[in-house]
Enzyme design. Structure first.
Site, PDB file in Angstrom:
ATOM      1  N   ALA A 183       0.811  -1.229   0.000  1.00  0.00           N
ATOM      2  CA  ALA A 183       0.000   0.000   0.000  1.00  0.00           C
ATOM      3  C   ALA A 183       0.835   1.265   0.000  1.00  0.00           C
ATOM      4  CB  ALA A 183      -0.925  -0.013   1.210  1.00  0.00           C
ATOM      5  N   ALA A 184       2.106   1.155  -0.371  1.00  0.00           N
ATOM      6  CA  ALA A 184       2.989   2.317  -0.292  1.00  0.00           C
ATOM      7  C   ALA A 184       2.508   3.465  -1.167  1.00  0.00           C
ATOM      8  CB  ALA A 184       4.402   1.917  -0.677  1.00  0.00           C
ATOM      9  N   GLY A 185       2.133   3.155  -2.412  1.00  0.00           N
ATOM     10  CA  GLY A 185       1.690   4.209  -3.323  1.00  0.00           C
ATOM     11  C   GLY A 185       0.421   4.885  -2.854  1.00  0.00           C
ATOM     12  N   ASP A 186      -0.508   4.111  -2.330  1.00  0.00           N
ATOM     13  CA  ASP A 186      -1.766   4.692  -1.848  1.00  0.00           C
ATOM     14  C   ASP A 186      -1.537   5.542  -0.599  1.00  0.00           C
ATOM     15  OD1 ASP A 186      -3.224   3.442  -3.874  1.00  0.00           O
ATOM     16  OD2 ASP A 186      -3.434   1.609  -2.696  1.00  0.00           O
TER      17      ASP A 186
END
Length: 295
Positions: free
Chosen positions: A242-245
């Site tokens: 979930a890094a990008g989110d």
């Protein structure tokens, strides 16, 4: 507080942790399995809410147990779910394999998300009150486009994460203020591997771009500003799911609060760095106090 509306997906993530991802025809033994609320839309909503934003979610969950759990996760994070509809049938699911290097491979089954083909009564009024509308591509494109054009009519900033990567209709790009692809999505959209060259190409279609570069940080480019590289904190990644989110949710909050671009990107990068050191999607997202301390 920042007024953010997220029009996007909710999925239950079914996550298997393995030493290495199986190749075609291969069976591997995993060490752990977890069921974690996720979906790019819900992830961005939770990330923004934990980062201090005033967040509302437009989306759809199924009538199954996953749907109830997804709704409760959003509520527990402080997200307004008044316009999160319930669709008869299964919720969306994401089947995720995470390896020991923190990399992942994901299969998404839309479920209830696929029923959201257009805005419903009340959605436009909510979008009109926002400072920013966050969009991704796990809903039918008809709904994403309608959301973007609705935001544009009301002068609301649109932030589009073009994932899963796919060709985008020109009218969607025309209604996008800030495009936030990762380097692979940027290459898919432009046919160019180099992020700087890809950013130049994307600026012919949208006024502002942030390309996330994983451990190398991010690249910001605007039509009226020079390119800017913001490095990422050096950390050991456990799970990058979930890094990008997390980055997008935190960035939307920072920009909404009027932080200068470089400061906003640094703050969002700190949030993403905290996220990758923890397992899961919504379970890994940091709170504002943690981001402030890390940045």
């Amino acid at each position: 507080m920042t007024g953010i509306v997220v029009l996007g997906s909710t999925n239950m993530d079914l996550v298997a942790y393995v030493a290495h991802a199986p190749k075609r025809g291969e069976t591997v033994t995993g060490r752990e399995f977890r069921t974690i609320p996720g979906g790019k839309g819900a992830n961005q909503a939770v990330a923004a809410a934990r980062a201090g934003g005033d967040v509302a979610m437009i989306g759809a969950v199924g009538s199954d147990d996953f749907g109830a759990a997804l709704r409760q996760t959003l509520v527990a994070s402080g997200v307004d779910v008044d316009l999160l509809r319930t669709s008869e049938g299964p919720s969306g699911t994401a089947h995720i394999v995470v390896d020991d290097e923190g990399g992942n491979a994901i299969v998404v089954i839309p479920g209830a998300n696929g029923t959201l083909t257009a805005l419903a009564p009340g959605d436009e009024a909510l979008i009109a009150t926002a400072d920013a509308l966050l969009l991704q591509l796990e809903l039918p494109l008809t709904a994403v486009l309608e959301g973007a054009e609705t935001a544009r009519r009301h002068g609301v900033r649109t932030v589009l994460t073009p994932a899963p990567a796919q060709p985008l209709p020109p009218e969607l790009l025309a209604a996008t203020d800030l495009l936030v692809p990762n380097e692979h999505e940027a290459a898919t959209l432009t046919g160019v591997a180099d992020p700087h060259t890809a950013a130049e190409a994307l600026l012919r279609q949208v006024p502002e771009v942030v390309i996330t570069l994983g451990s190398a940080g991010c690249l910001h480019a605007g039509r009226h500003s020079p390119p800017l590289i913001v490095p990422a904190p050096e950390v050991t990644a456990l799970d990058t799911t979930a890094a990008g989110d997390t980055f997008v949710g935190a960035l939307a909050v920072a920009l909404g609060e009027g932080k200068p671009v470089e400061q906003a990107l640094t703050w969002a990068s700190a949030a993403a760095a905290l996220c990758v050191q923890r397992a899961g999607a919504s379970t890994s997202m940091p709170y504002r106090s943690e981001i402030d301390e890390a940045s």
